[in-house]
Every structure is written in structure tokens, then in C-alpha cells.
Design a protein around this motif. Structure first.
Motif, PDB file in Angstrom:
ATOM      1  N   MET A  15      30.796  47.713  48.556  1.00 36.79           N
ATOM      2  CA  MET A  15      30.675  46.605  49.496  1.00 36.79           C
ATOM      3  C   MET A  15      32.056  46.197  49.993  1.00 36.79           C
ATOM      4  O   MET A  15      33.068  46.552  49.391  1.00 36.79           O
ATOM      5  CB  MET A  15      29.982  45.399  48.829  1.00 36.79           C
ATOM      6  N   GLN A  16      32.066  45.468  51.093  1.00 38.06           N
ATOM      7  CA  GLN A  16      33.328  44.943  51.610  1.00 38.06           C
ATOM      8  C   GLN A  16      33.905  43.933  50.623  1.00 38.06           C
ATOM      9  O   GLN A  16      33.174  43.098  50.094  1.00 38.06           O
ATOM     10  CB  GLN A  16      33.122  44.272  52.961  1.00 38.06           C
ATOM     11  N   GLN A  17      35.202  44.013  50.396  1.00 34.20           N
ATOM     12  CA  GLN A  17      35.860  43.113  49.473  1.00 34.20           C
ATOM     13  C   GLN A  17      37.135  42.553  50.101  1.00 34.20           C
ATOM     14  O   GLN A  17      37.826  43.251  50.846  1.00 34.20           O
ATOM     15  CB  GLN A  17      36.242  43.846  48.181  1.00 34.20           C
ATOM     16  N   ASN A  18      37.448  41.290  49.760  1.00 38.46           N
ATOM     17  CA  ASN A  18      38.701  40.672  50.178  1.00 38.46           C
ATOM     18  C   ASN A  18      39.703  40.666  49.035  1.00 38.46           C
ATOM     19  O   ASN A  18      39.328  40.475  47.876  1.00 38.46           O
ATOM     20  CB  ASN A  18      38.479  39.223  50.615  1.00 38.46           C
ATOM     21  N   LEU A  19      40.950  40.862  49.372  1.00 41.76           N
ATOM     22  CA  LEU A  19      42.043  40.576  48.448  1.00 41.76           C
ATOM     23  C   LEU A  19      43.173  39.954  49.235  1.00 41.76           C
ATOM     24  O   LEU A  19      43.265  40.116  50.451  1.00 41.76           O
ATOM     25  CB  LEU A  19      42.514  41.827  47.699  1.00 41.76           C
ATOM     26  N   THR A  20      44.007  39.191  48.551  1.00 45.07           N
ATOM     27  CA  THR A  20      45.153  38.544  49.173  1.00 45.07           C
ATOM     28  C   THR A  20      46.415  39.264  48.735  1.00 45.07           C
ATOM     29  O   THR A  20      46.575  39.590  47.553  1.00 45.07           O
ATOM     30  CB  THR A  20      45.241  37.064  48.776  1.00 45.07           C
ATOM     31  N   LEU A  44      47.949  40.356  40.122  1.00 46.30           N
ATOM     32  CA  LEU A  44      47.726  39.025  39.570  1.00 46.30           C
ATOM     33  C   LEU A  44      46.228  38.714  39.539  1.00 46.30           C
ATOM     34  O   LEU A  44      45.565  38.702  40.579  1.00 46.30           O
ATOM     35  CB  LEU A  44      48.474  37.987  40.410  1.00 46.30           C
ATOM     36  N   LEU A  45      45.714  38.438  38.344  1.00 46.60           N
ATOM     37  CA  LEU A  45      44.277  38.274  38.124  1.00 46.60           C
ATOM     38  C   LEU A  45      43.905  36.799  37.966  1.00 46.60           C
ATOM     39  O   LEU A  45      44.483  36.096  37.134  1.00 46.60           O
ATOM     40  CB  LEU A  45      43.855  39.050  36.879  1.00 46.60           C
ATOM     41  N   HIS A  46      42.906  36.342  38.708  1.00 41.22           N
ATOM     42  CA  HIS A  46      42.508  34.939  38.704  1.00 41.22           C
ATOM     43  C   HIS A  46      41.626  34.603  37.504  1.00 41.22           C
ATOM     44  O   HIS A  46      41.116  35.484  36.800  1.00 41.22           O
ATOM     45  CB  HIS A  46      41.789  34.585  40.008  1.00 41.22           C
ATOM     46  N   GLY A  47      41.422  33.315  37.290  1.00 45.29           N
ATOM     47  CA  GLY A  47      40.578  32.830  36.211  1.00 45.29           C
ATOM     48  C   GLY A  47      39.127  32.670  36.630  1.00 45.29           C
ATOM     49  O   GLY A  47      38.754  32.936  37.779  1.00 45.29           O
ATOM     50  N   GLU A  67      61.798  35.141  46.981  1.00 43.27           N
ATOM     51  CA  GLU A  67      63.121  35.065  46.375  1.00 43.27           C
ATOM     52  C   GLU A  67      63.471  36.332  45.612  1.00 43.27           C
ATOM     53  O   GLU A  67      64.638  36.727  45.538  1.00 43.27           O
ATOM     54  CB  GLU A  67      63.198  33.864  45.428  1.00 43.27           C
ATOM     55  N   HIS A  68      62.459  36.987  45.052  1.00 43.40           N
ATOM     56  CA  HIS A  68      62.702  38.154  44.204  1.00 43.40           C
ATOM     57  C   HIS A  68      62.246  39.461  44.837  1.00 43.40           C
ATOM     58  O   HIS A  68      62.295  40.507  44.182  1.00 43.40           O
ATOM     59  CB  HIS A  68      62.007  37.953  42.857  1.00 43.40           C
ATOM     60  N   GLN A  69      61.796  39.408  46.088  1.00 46.51           N
ATOM     61  CA  GLN A  69      61.334  40.614  46.787  1.00 46.51           C
ATOM     62  C   GLN A  69      60.302  41.377  45.966  1.00 46.51           C
ATOM     63  O   GLN A  69      60.391  42.597  45.743  1.00 46.51           O
ATOM     64  CB  GLN A  69      62.527  41.510  47.126  1.00 46.51           C
ATOM     65  N   LEU A  70      59.302  40.631  45.508  1.00 50.36           N
ATOM     66  CA  LEU A  70      58.223  41.183  44.693  1.00 50.36           C
ATOM     67  C   LEU A  70      56.899  40.991  45.424  1.00 50.36           C
ATOM     68  O   LEU A  70      56.530  39.868  45.769  1.00 50.36           O
ATOM     69  CB  LEU A  70      58.170  40.464  43.340  1.00 50.36           C
ATOM     70  N   ALA A  71      56.179  42.075  45.669  1.00 50.45           N
ATOM     71  CA  ALA A  71      54.854  41.980  46.283  1.00 50.45           C
ATOM     72  C   ALA A  71      53.846  41.494  45.243  1.00 50.45           C
ATOM     73  O   ALA A  71      53.926  41.849  44.068  1.00 50.45           O
ATOM     74  CB  ALA A  71      54.434  43.335  46.835  1.00 50.45           C
ATOM     75  N   ILE A  72      52.891  40.673  45.690  1.00 49.04           N
ATOM     76  CA  ILE A  72      51.863  40.139  44.807  1.00 49.04           C
ATOM     77  C   ILE A  72      50.497  40.596  45.321  1.00 49.04           C
ATOM     78  O   ILE A  72      50.165  40.376  46.490  1.00 49.04           O
ATOM     79  CB  ILE A  72      51.882  38.599  44.754  1.00 49.04           C
ATOM     80  N   ILE A  73      49.712  41.227  44.452  1.00 45.46           N
ATOM     81  CA  ILE A  73      48.396  41.735  44.814  1.00 45.46           C
ATOM     82  C   ILE A  73      47.351  40.915  44.067  1.00 45.46           C
ATOM     83  O   ILE A  73      47.329  40.901  42.831  1.00 45.46           O
ATOM     84  CB  ILE A  73      48.247  43.228  44.440  1.00 45.46           C
ATOM     85  N   MET A  74      46.476  40.222  44.797  1.00 43.06           N
ATOM     86  CA  MET A  74      45.510  39.318  44.183  1.00 43.06           C
ATOM     87  C   MET A  74      44.084  39.705  44.577  1.00 43.06           C
ATOM     88  O   MET A  74      43.602  39.330  45.644  1.00 43.06           O
ATOM     89  CB  MET A  74      45.826  37.868  44.593  1.00 43.06           C
ATOM     90  N   PRO A  75      43.394  40.455  43.737  1.00 48.96           N
ATOM     91  CA  PRO A  75      41.993  40.822  44.010  1.00 48.96           C
ATOM     92  C   PRO A  75      41.029  39.744  43.545  1.00 48.96           C
ATOM     93  O   PRO A  75      41.416  38.795  42.861  1.00 48.96           O
ATOM     94  CB  PRO A  75      41.814  42.105  43.184  1.00 48.96           C
ATOM     95  N   ARG A  76      39.771  39.924  43.904  1.00 45.22           N
ATOM     96  CA  ARG A  76      38.720  38.994  43.485  1.00 45.22           C
ATOM     97  C   ARG A  76      37.758  39.711  42.545  1.00 45.22           C
ATOM     98  O   ARG A  76      37.303  40.819  42.850  1.00 45.22           O
ATOM     99  CB  ARG A  76      37.954  38.466  44.687  1.00 45.22           C
ATOM    100  N   TYR A  91      33.702  45.925  37.714  1.00 45.42           N
ATOM    101  CA  TYR A  91      34.941  45.265  38.114  1.00 45.42           C
ATOM    102  C   TYR A  91      36.172  45.784  37.386  1.00 45.42           C
ATOM    103  O   TYR A  91      37.280  45.678  37.913  1.00 45.42           O
ATOM    104  CB  TYR A  91      34.811  43.750  37.952  1.00 45.42           C
ATOM    105  N   TYR A  92      36.019  46.326  36.190  1.00 43.01           N
ATOM    106  CA  TYR A  92      37.167  46.976  35.540  1.00 43.01           C
ATOM    107  C   TYR A  92      37.646  48.138  36.407  1.00 43.01           C
ATOM    108  O   TYR A  92      38.832  48.247  36.733  1.00 43.01           O
ATOM    109  CB  TYR A  92      36.776  47.468  34.143  1.00 43.01           C
ATOM    110  N   ASP A  93      36.710  48.982  36.817  1.00 42.62           N
ATOM    111  CA  ASP A  93      37.053  50.118  37.681  1.00 42.62           C
ATOM    112  C   ASP A  93      37.553  49.647  39.038  1.00 42.62           C
ATOM    113  O   ASP A  93      38.454  50.260  39.630  1.00 42.62           O
ATOM    114  CB  ASP A  93      35.844  51.031  37.868  1.00 42.62           C
ATOM    115  N   TYR A  94      36.963  48.564  39.547  1.00 42.65           N
ATOM    116  CA  TYR A  94      37.351  48.055  40.857  1.00 42.65           C
ATOM    117  C   TYR A  94      38.809  47.607  40.886  1.00 42.65           C
ATOM    118  O   TYR A  94      39.530  47.885  41.850  1.00 42.65           O
ATOM    119  CB  TYR A  94      36.441  46.890  41.267  1.00 42.65           C
ATOM    120  N   ILE A  95      39.273  46.925  39.842  1.00 42.28           N
ATOM    121  CA  ILE A  95      40.666  46.482  39.806  1.00 42.28           C
ATOM    122  C   ILE A  95      41.613  47.680  39.847  1.00 42.28           C
ATOM    123  O   ILE A  95      42.647  47.645  40.535  1.00 42.28           O
ATOM    124  CB  ILE A  95      40.922  45.615  38.560  1.00 42.28           C
TER     125      ILE A  95
END
Length: 253
Positions: A15-20, A44-47, A67-76, A91-95
Motif C-alpha cells: 500500500m501507499q505509505q508516507n514517511l518524513t 528514527l522510530l516513533h512511539g 547543524e550536524h549535516q545528518l539526514a533523518i528518516i522517519m517512517p510510520r 512492519y519489521y520487514d517494512y522498516i
């Protein structure tokens, strides 16, 4: 600084999924004559009660990342406990799919030394699971205010949260892939790589004793780790300061 909502068709959950994605800018992105700089990244994993947008809305993570030139990947990952659910999505496989996908389409370094993982609460539980089972991907891992006793997570009383959806009819998960104590034992027995660990929890957090118990287990079995505690509750006021510390720690070689 680019902040993106990335929507794509997941082949893992169908299915279509969003991540930030937070992607700091580099001069090479504007110069077609230069090779593109590949950035280090933090998955980065949400609660349980959060989603892929929460850190952007409730913390200053964009500023810290820039400030640290670090990319942040935030899935749902919804209420999945970052597991392949008995009655739900994998969802384990999805991450893992998200991690591979963004490294294919974005200017991110694929070197283990440049890849990190962190998360809070349920996301902290997911973080330690991936650290102990996918250590070849990540150099550093930081569980924040994490649930380490899986039964505590499964017994949470929260809106529309169902432990049965995660574990099915099996009510004994000790010694399974959901049990992080078992995963510690298995990683040590199999010689799997374990990332550097920074574990953080506020002293006013209801999960503080659970964190201490897990820290003592790591110490008993000789697993290298850092544990940092201080005044703080189970909230974004604490996680704002914690993620700043994590980003600084990740960028120290």
C-alpha cells in the motif's frame, strides 16, 4: 534544509505509505559539475501514540540535523511494535524496506559507519530489536525511554491497541523474536555485530526501572553500552533534549 513528505508504494505491505525525511542541503546539490555528497543518516522510530511527523512538530530536530549535516528518516509503523504482525502488516520487514529504499533514491551514505538508528518508547523497543538483529546495517543505536520487557508493551492500555494483532493467540512471547533479552543472548551466541549503544531514560519515567533491569543484563553479559539518565518524564520535553544528545553522539567518530 529540505523537509519532505515522501509517499511511495511499499512492496512489503502492499500500500501507499508516507514517511518524513529531513535532508540537510550541501553545495554539491546545486552544482551539476560536482559529485553529490552522500550524507550520514539516522533512522528514527516513533512511539505508540506518535507518527512519522511527531519529531518535526514537537522537537527542534530539524535544527539539530542541519547543524550536524545528518539526514533523518522517519517512517510510520502504527501500533505494530515494529513487528511482523500476526494479524496485520509486516512492519519489521517494512522498516528495513524503507531503510533500503531511501538509500537508493536519496544522497545517503550506505557505509555502516554512517548509519544510525534511534527511537522512543515503542520506537525504543524497535530500536533495540533492530540493533540486535540488523547490526550489520547500523554503527550506533539509541533506545530512548524504551520498553525492554515485551510483556509491558503488550499489556499497554491504549486506544485501539491490540496485543493480539501482534502476537495472535500466543500469550507466551518469552524466548521469541519479540523478547529483547532473548535477542541479546542470540546475538552473543551467534556472534552478530551489535552497534554502539546509548540508552537514555528520564528518572521520572514509569519505564525507568525497566531500563535499569535491561542495563544490568547488558552489564552482566558484557555488552558494551552507555546509559544516561537524568530528570525527565515520558514526554517530548525529554525526547527533545535526548534526540539532540543522540545526534551529537552519532556524529562523533
Amino acid at each position: 534544509m529540505a523537509v519532505m513528505t515522501l509517499n511511495y508504494q511499499s512492496t512489503t505491505i502492499g500500500m501507499q505509505q508516507n514517511l518524513t525525511v529531513i535532508l540537510p542541503e550541501d553545495a554539491s546539490y546545486f552544482d551539476t559539475q560536482e559529485p553529490v555528497k552522500r550524507l550520514p543518516s539516522l533512522l528514527l522510530l516513533h512511539g505508540l501514540s506518535s507518527d512519522e511527523t511527531s519529531y518535526v512538530r514537537y522537537t527542534s530536530i530539524e535544527r539539530y540535523a542541519n547543524e550536524h549535516q545528518l539526514a533523518i528518516i522517519m517512517p510510520r509503523a502504527d501500533h505494530s511494535a515494529y513487528s511482523n504482525m500476526a494479524a496485520g502488516h509486516k512492519y519489521y520487514d517494512y522498516i528495513l524496506e524503507v531503510h533500503d529504499y531511501v538509500h537508493q533514491i536519496l544522497p545517503l551514505s550506505k557505509k555502516r559507519e554512517d548509519n544510525f538508528i534511534a527511537g522512543h518508547s515503542m520506537g525504543g523497543y524497535g530500536t533495540i530489536k533492530f540493533a540486535l538483529t540488523q547490526g550489520e546495517r547500523f554503527a550506533k543505536a539509541a533506545p530512548l525511554s524504551a520498553v525492554f520487557t515485551v510483556q509491558h508493551l503488550l499489556e499497554i492500555d491504549w486506544y485501539d491497541f491490540s496485543s493480539t494483532a501482534i502476537i495472535g493467540s500466543n500469550d507466551d512471547v518469552v524466548g521469541s523474536d519479540l523478547d529483547v533479552y532473548y535477542l541479546v543472548d542470540n546475538a552473543l551466541e551467534q556472534g552478530h555485530p551489535i552497534p554502539e549503544l546509548l540508552i537514555m531514560c528520564g528518572t521520572e519515567d514509569a519505564l525507568y526501572d525497566d531500563n535499569i533491569k535491561f542495563i544490568n543484563y547488558l552489564t552482566e553479559y558484557g555488552v558494551d553500552h552507555q546509559f544516561e539518565s537524568g530528570k525527565g518524564e515520558h514526554d517530548y520535553a525529554y525526547w527533545d533534549s535526548a534526540i539532540k544528545r543522540v545526534i551529537e553522539w552519532c556524529m562523533v567518530k
